[in-house]
Scaffold this active site. Structure first.
Site, PDB file in Angstrom:
ATOM      1  N   ASP A   1       0.821  -1.208   0.000  1.00  0.00           N
ATOM      2  CA  ASP A   1       0.000   0.000   0.000  1.00  0.00           C
ATOM      3  C   ASP A   1       0.858   1.262   0.000  1.00  0.00           C
ATOM      4  OD1 ASP A   1      -3.211  -0.543   1.326  1.00  0.00           O
ATOM      5  OD2 ASP A   1      -1.850  -2.106   0.672  1.00  0.00           O
TER       6      ASP A   1
ATOM      7  N   GLU B   1      -6.782   4.075  -0.592  1.00  0.00           N
ATOM      8  CA  GLU B   1      -6.442   4.648   0.710  1.00  0.00           C
ATOM      9  C   GLU B   1      -6.058   6.104   0.546  1.00  0.00           C
ATOM     10  OE1 GLU B   1      -4.805   1.243   3.757  1.00  0.00           O
ATOM     11  OE2 GLU B   1      -3.366   2.578   2.825  1.00  0.00           O
TER      12      GLU B   1
ATOM     13  N   SER C   1      -5.683   4.979   5.363  1.00  0.00           N
ATOM     14  CA  SER C   1      -4.627   4.118   5.866  1.00  0.00           C
ATOM     15  C   SER C   1      -4.765   3.988   7.376  1.00  0.00           C
ATOM     16  CB  SER C   1      -3.261   4.728   5.533  1.00  0.00           C
ATOM     17  OG  SER C   1      -2.249   4.123   6.294  1.00  0.00           O
TER      18      SER C   1
END
Length: 552
Positions: free
Chosen positions: A78, A442, A468
């Site tokens: 991510d 995110e 996040s």
């Protein structure tokens, strides 16, 4: 054994010939075949070292009389995917991970699985596969990285993201920012705060699908290697005793996990992942359940991004077993739930205790009397929205301000960095939901930009995307219905007054019913952002964030 159907008798001779060709002995073929699902790769800091975990798990399986057989799983970082189109893929990859493990496990008749993830979507993806397959399985993660350090201050990945905002606001030089980058992530492992990866690794333990300390034993430690060996041994016990994931993943196990989640204020993404795992187990986890449990669960440990402590501190204080033991003092956990240890939760916790009350507060002296996450509703989120309440400044728990509306994350970040967001604003980022993104990106970049520029106590952010686990501030995500599904968030205009009341669980835009209907009549659904490939198929099948963003 399940594998007997493919390898035994005359009809199994062709299969045995293939095993002999790979160098397996007759003795190895005769033993239970255990799939070692290794998500190791060289692009995720939390996964770089998973080959060591897999090696240890394979030793454990072999020591206990099984034949370990390794195969891979994909993983997306991510942190690297963030802030560009790559961020559309991590949540969508959760389904790919579950699907690919299903295909491998059934296609090859494995008797059991050791699942080796470490980061955000890989952990829930593997747990979803375990529930779907319902063959003996255990999860052993790669462990958290240690916190970084600079000038006597602990650092983590979010420190660098917020540093970008400080740099853009001329509060930090380029050299200082680079020094942050060099020192914030000192080694491999899942990022050192209680972000999504570590939240899910801890909840794996609370669910009973991982051994005690799975969530907190440090990466690159002897303890972590031992844990992996024990995981290999324990999966063999599960095979022998026919303990399967659905014996463990009961509604009471999920309630335990939500309770632990609230007590430690885990990532808001857990509200996506726990329902998705439960869905595979045939269990519904409505958002109301998270709220109900939050109301009675004290907040006991304040880790980054909500506080100054990190995973190594939590582990030193006794880890998740100590936290769970403290929760039992108010009868907040079901102690009769089975776990992969072959023992109940109560038996696992029997001799555990908190070793540092500064890190895990006594239940009689919590940080506060309710949990870390909150579910908001109102005309702007009829089906719910999620906020990490514990990371919100007191000044922003109730906020009324004008909307600044953006149809993408990039447009919002540009406005923030160019000084177009001022104190009191409510930044609205839409068309970033599961369908609209697609993939529900995110939003660490805009929230960290706001924090880095010193506006986190003055500016709120609302999105149908997600945040996040490293996010702090009045960041409200998972707004459902999303804009692409006709939710009111798609009808908001610049200047509309938005009312946020986190204590009273309210999220509303101050518009009359007549004005709302007028805007609905004029609404034109935009074209999908992605029209081909996996994401286009995903967008057609994915459900709302309020139901875990599972596929139909």
């Amino acid at each position: 054994m399940r594998s007997n159907q493919i390898k035994k008798g005359a009809k199994g001779a062709p299969v045995r010939s293939l095993f002999y060709g790979m160098g397996y002995t007759k003795e190895e073929i005769d033993r239970p075949l255990i799939g070692i699902v290794n998500a190791q790769n060289e692009i995720i800091a939390g996964h770089m070292h998973l080959d060591q975990i897999a090696k240890a798990a394979k030793m454990g399986v072999a020591m206990a009389g099984g034949t370990p057989i390794e195969f891979p799983a994909i993983g997306i970082c991510d942190g690297i995917a963030m802030g560009h189109d790559g961020m559309k893929y991590p949540l969508a990859s959760r389904e790919l991970i579950a699907d690919s493990i299903e295909a491998m496990a059934i296609g090859h008749g494995f008797d059991g699985l050791v699942l080796i993830p470490n980061c955000d979507k890989i952990v829930p993806g593997m747990l979803m596969a375990a529930a779907r397959l319902n063959i003996p399985a255990i999860v052993v993660s790669g462990g958290p990285m240690r916190a970084g350090e600079h000038n006597g201050k602990a650092l983590d990945f979010s420190s660098v993201i917020e540093g970008v905002g400080a740099f853009k606001d001329n509060k930090m030089t380029e050299e200082e920012l680079e020094e942050l980058a060099r020192k914030s992530c000192p080694g491999c492992g899942s990022c050192s705060g209680l972000f999504t990866a570590n939240s899910m690794n801890c909840l794996t333990e609370a669910l009973g699908m991982g051994l005690p300390y799975n969530g907190t034993a440090m990466s690159h430690s002897g303890e972590r290697i031992q844990l992996a060996k024990y995981a290999g041994m324990k999966v063999m016990e599960c095979v022998k005793n026919d303990i399967k994931p659905l014996d463990i993943l009961t509604i009471d196990a999920f309630k335990n996990a939500i309770t632990v989640d609230m007590a430690m204020a885990g990532s808001s993404n857990t509200v996506l992942h726990l329902p998705a795992i439960a869905h595979e187990a045939g269990i519904s986890l409505p958002l109301e359940l998270f709220d109900e449990i939050s109301q009675v669960t004290p907040y006991l440990t304040k880790l980054s991004p909500s506080g100054k402590h990190h995973m190594e501190d939590l582990h030193r204080a006794g880890g998740i077993p100590a936290l769970m033991k403290e929760l039992t003092k108010k009868g907040l956990l079901n102690l009769d739930v089975m776990t992969v240890t072959g023992k109940t939760v109560g038996e696992n916790l029997k001799d555990k205790k908190v070793l540092d009350t500064d890190i895990i507060h006594p239940i009689k002296n919590p940080y506060r009397n309710k949990g870390g996450l909150a579910i908001l509703r109102g005309n702007l989120a009829v089906d719910g929205a999620v906020v990490k309440e514990s990371a919100v400044a007191d000044e922003m728990l109730v906020h009324i301000g004008p909307a600044k509306v953006f149809d993408s994350e990039e447009a919002a970040v540009s406005a923030i960095f160019n000084g177009k967001i001022v104190k009191g604003d409510v930044v609205v980022i839409r068309y970033e939901g599961p369908k609209g993104g697609p993939g529900m990106r995110e939003m660490l970049s805009p929230t960290s930009a706001i924090a880095g520029m010193g506006l986190d106590k003055d500016v709120a952010l609302i999105t149908d995307g997600r945040f996040s686990g490293a996010t702090r501030g009045a960041a409200i995500g998972h707004v459902s219905p999303e804009a692409m599904e006709g939710g009111l968030i798609g009808l908001i205009e610049d200047g509309d007054i938005i009312h946020i009341d986190i204590p009273n669980k309210k999220l509303e835009v101050k518009l009359s019913e007549e004005e709302i209907q007028k805007r609905k009549n004029c609404f034109v659904k935009p074209e999908p952002k992605v029209k081909k490939g996996y994401l286009a198929r995903y967008a057609k099948l994915v459900t709302s964030a309020s139901t875990g963003a599972v596929l139909k």
